[in-house]
Design a protein around this motif. Sequence first.
Motif, PDB file in Angstrom:
ATOM      1  N   LEU A 115     -31.651  64.452  53.752  1.00  0.00           N
ATOM      2  CA  LEU A 115     -32.652  63.994  54.731  1.00  0.00           C
ATOM      3  C   LEU A 115     -32.195  62.727  55.445  1.00  0.00           C
ATOM      4  N   LEU A 116     -31.502  61.835  54.722  1.00  0.00           N
ATOM      5  CA  LEU A 116     -31.008  60.626  55.385  1.00  0.00           C
ATOM      6  C   LEU A 116     -29.991  60.982  56.476  1.00  0.00           C
ATOM      7  N   LEU A 117     -29.212  62.044  56.249  1.00  0.00           N
ATOM      8  CA  LEU A 117     -28.201  62.415  57.255  1.00  0.00           C
ATOM      9  C   LEU A 117     -28.853  62.776  58.592  1.00  0.00           C
ATOM     10  N   LEU A 118     -30.109  63.251  58.556  1.00  0.00           N
ATOM     11  CA  LEU A 118     -30.800  63.569  59.821  1.00  0.00           C
ATOM     12  C   LEU A 118     -31.041  62.301  60.626  1.00  0.00           C
ATOM     13  N   LEU A 119     -31.343  61.217  59.921  1.00  0.00           N
ATOM     14  CA  LEU A 119     -31.487  59.920  60.595  1.00  0.00           C
ATOM     15  C   LEU A 119     -30.139  59.446  61.130  1.00  0.00           C
ATOM     16  N   VAL A 174     -20.680  63.054  60.460  1.00  0.00           N
ATOM     17  CA  VAL A 174     -20.938  62.102  59.377  1.00  0.00           C
ATOM     18  C   VAL A 174     -20.061  62.501  58.196  1.00  0.00           C
ATOM     19  N   TRP A 175     -19.280  61.551  57.736  1.00  0.00           N
ATOM     20  CA  TRP A 175     -18.352  61.749  56.611  1.00  0.00           C
ATOM     21  C   TRP A 175     -18.803  60.876  55.451  1.00  0.00           C
ATOM     22  N   ASP A 176     -18.701  61.405  54.224  1.00  0.00           N
ATOM     23  CA  ASP A 176     -19.115  60.579  53.087  1.00  0.00           C
ATOM     24  C   ASP A 176     -17.918  59.834  52.491  1.00  0.00           C
ATOM     25  N   GLU A 177     -18.190  59.065  51.429  1.00  0.00           N
ATOM     26  CA  GLU A 177     -17.153  58.181  50.904  1.00  0.00           C
ATOM     27  C   GLU A 177     -15.990  58.943  50.265  1.00  0.00           C
ATOM     28  N   THR A 178     -16.222  60.225  49.906  1.00  0.00           N
ATOM     29  CA  THR A 178     -15.121  61.025  49.353  1.00  0.00           C
ATOM     30  C   THR A 178     -14.271  61.657  50.451  1.00  0.00           C
ATOM     31  N   GLY A 179     -14.627  61.436  51.740  1.00  0.00           N
ATOM     32  CA  GLY A 179     -13.869  62.041  52.833  1.00  0.00           C
ATOM     33  C   GLY A 179     -14.326  63.445  53.181  1.00  0.00           C
ATOM     34  N   ARG A 180     -15.525  63.819  52.749  1.00  0.00           N
ATOM     35  CA  ARG A 180     -16.070  65.134  53.076  1.00  0.00           C
ATOM     36  C   ARG A 180     -16.913  65.035  54.349  1.00  0.00           C
ATOM     37  N   LEU A 181     -16.741  66.019  55.246  1.00  0.00           N
ATOM     38  CA  LEU A 181     -17.570  66.100  56.449  1.00  0.00           C
ATOM     39  C   LEU A 181     -18.924  66.665  56.026  1.00  0.00           C
ATOM     40  N   VAL A 182     -19.950  65.842  55.956  1.00  0.00           N
ATOM     41  CA  VAL A 182     -21.235  66.255  55.380  1.00  0.00           C
ATOM     42  C   VAL A 182     -22.260  66.678  56.425  1.00  0.00           C
ATOM     43  N   ALA A 183     -22.090  66.250  57.673  1.00  0.00           N
ATOM     44  CA  ALA A 183     -23.017  66.695  58.730  1.00  0.00           C
ATOM     45  C   ALA A 183     -22.315  66.705  60.071  1.00  0.00           C
ATOM     46  N   GLN A 184     -22.655  67.712  60.866  1.00  0.00           N
ATOM     47  CA  GLN A 184     -22.198  67.797  62.263  1.00  0.00           C
ATOM     48  C   GLN A 184     -23.450  67.966  63.110  1.00  0.00           C
ATOM     49  N   SER A 185     -23.522  67.237  64.196  1.00  0.00           N
ATOM     50  CA  SER A 185     -24.689  67.414  65.057  1.00  0.00           C
ATOM     51  C   SER A 185     -24.295  67.345  66.513  1.00  0.00           C
TER      52      SER A 185
END
Lengths: 279, 279
Positions: free
Chosen positions: B200-204, B260-271
């Motif tokens: 949900l935070l990634l939506l922000l 949005v990329w997280d600290e492990t280097g994973r692409l967690v959201a595309q918008s």
Amino acid sequence: MTTAIRSEFDQGIALTPHPDEPGRYDGELGAGWQIGGGVNGGLLLAVAGHALSLAHTARPESAGHTDPVSISGYYLSAATPGPVTVRTDVVRTGRKLSTGTAALSQDGVERLRVLATHGDLAAHDGEVRTTAAPPQLPPPDQCVGVEHAPKELIAQAALLERFDMRLDPASIGWALGQPSGSGRIQGWFRLADGREPDPLLLLLVADALPPVTFDLGMPGWAPTVELTVHLRAKPAPGWLRVVHATRNLAGGYFEEDAEVWDETGRLVAQSRQLARVPR
Amino acid sequence: MTTAIRSEFDQGIALTPHPDEPGRYDGELGAGWQIGGGVNGGLLLAVAGHALSLAHTARPESAGHTDPVSISGYYLSAATPGPVTVRTDVVRTGRKLSTGTAALSQDGVERLRVLATHGDLAAHDGEVRTTAAPPQLPPPDQCVGVEHAPKELIAQAALLERFDMRLDPASIGWALGQPSGSGRIQGWFRLADGREPDPLLLLLVADALPPVTFDLGMPGWAPTVELTVHLRAKPAPGWLRVVHATRNLAGGYFEEDAEVWDETGRLVAQSRQLARVPR
């Protein structure tokens, strides 16, 4: 008999307002738009976009809001050839843009839910400040037509007969068992019967090329979860250039970005879909 | 008094089911999430995504469908601090994914209509085949915090106080009157109160950075027409890296793509959003 000269695409998205139910439009999904056992998702989006265009233009306050500007479709179940019902609901009417929903169903089973904003693309201002460049493609006669596609592909994709599609030889290694692995397929597109592009056709084109997963060595059809198309200008007559690309196949899903450029070199549509990786 | 230790973001998206109206949730839009005279569009999307998460998880057949997987918001009018009502409707429940709509309104005026599919991101398969690479950024302590933003900007953007945002010095020329013209803004992001990221935070976050039009020399707020976020994985705790970019400003509109990329280097959201060019 005007139907005799009406284009295949216009027949494919034709709708009749229901006499007793405001906002309802009935149509028929043609067998000629099938792919991989269902009706093509771009054609379904064009049917829904057409229904909302009719719903908005039937109201005096949104009469000029003919063109989809942004349209999002969520695919719920596979559509099949036969009758289809589209129920529209106008959410908001503004001066320049109107927003509505459309629910496309067959025999009471919903196939596609759509949320979209329509407006008048011809009324947008003329400024263009873009850093995007059209794809570099060999001329159409040096690209590869559908007649060269593997027979198994054509057998599953009646809609290819509606298209004059010429793929860049650099992006069809997959058809020869040598996918490039770059996740990119590009080529020229027009309708086989010569019907010129307009905003509703761009909704079909955004989902017309083979899935980019072919180019990653993954044959099979990739079911769309969600597809959003932004219409950025009315397309000029002539050939369209189309690029489909993906960058992030992960967790069983991938995104497919499409760009559609018209013959004047204008970027007329941008889309992104989230699809499931083929099994 | 658990509210005393609840994070600002969790307070911002808190909802109470209405006792008499199934599918309705009531909340309060906090003044701390304002920007440019309205409540931030990413926060509104998170409120709607949260309501649908509650609606799906309240039903046994979709109990595990907690996370937005794809969510599309169409912005209808500017939201203001105060009470908000979200009416949800479940469109379809499947084994892995459930789709629903949410209408967010204030005093009977609809602000945002949402169409979304929820599922369980933790249940997605683990395969990652991506060609996308995280943005190259200097470490957070060499990036530029909000405390250096122009005062006029902060005055219009209370939500910046909720963020620990560190922008890449290469993409903040606009703050010094020297926009790069490349249409790209990137930086580090976390919440100021230390609340860790979740879907949900990634939506922000998809709508948290300044509009990319700042980097094109166009100050002013850019109203969002449509914003779709694809959630690709649950984010790990820690810093997020965020890139906003545009390629096609034309006809009074522009697209803004975010990763949005997280600290492990994973692409967690595309918008991607379609927004109006600031006046």
